[in-house]
Write an enzyme that holds these catalytic residues in place. Sequence first.
Site, mmCIF file in Angstrom:
data_model
loop_
_atom_site.group_PDB
_atom_site.id
_atom_site.type_symbol
_atom_site.label_atom_id
_atom_site.label_comp_id
_atom_site.label_asym_id
_atom_site.label_seq_id
_atom_site.Cartn_x
_atom_site.Cartn_y
_atom_site.Cartn_z
ATOM 1 N N PRO A 2 7.192 -0.683 5.548
ATOM 2 C CA PRO A 2 5.890 -1.454 5.448
ATOM 3 C C PRO A 2 4.590 -0.612 4.821
ATOM 4 O O PRO A 2 4.844 0.687 4.908
ATOM 5 C CB PRO A 2 5.606 -1.460 6.992
ATOM 6 N N ILE A 3 4.094 -1.340 3.991
ATOM 7 C CA ILE A 3 2.956 -0.305 3.222
ATOM 8 C C ILE A 3 1.390 -1.265 3.772
ATOM 9 O O ILE A 3 1.537 -2.487 3.466
ATOM 10 C CB ILE A 3 2.994 -0.714 1.869
#
EC number: 5.3.2.-
Length: 63
Positions: A2-3
Amino acid sequence: MPIMQVFLMEGRTEEQKAGLIGALTDAAVESIGVPRESVRVLITEMPKAHFGIGGKSAKELGR
């Protein structure tokens, strides 16, 4: 991996930004079960003159 990307008006302390990075990382780990080391958090600070609210800059509004 996840970013998360966060846009903030300038003015927060390094400690506040570190706290935000930690809290967002914790939220990702707890809510979607990813490994902590896979979480990326990007903070982009914007000058208040570049942040518009209701047709005026945050700087004009004194925010």
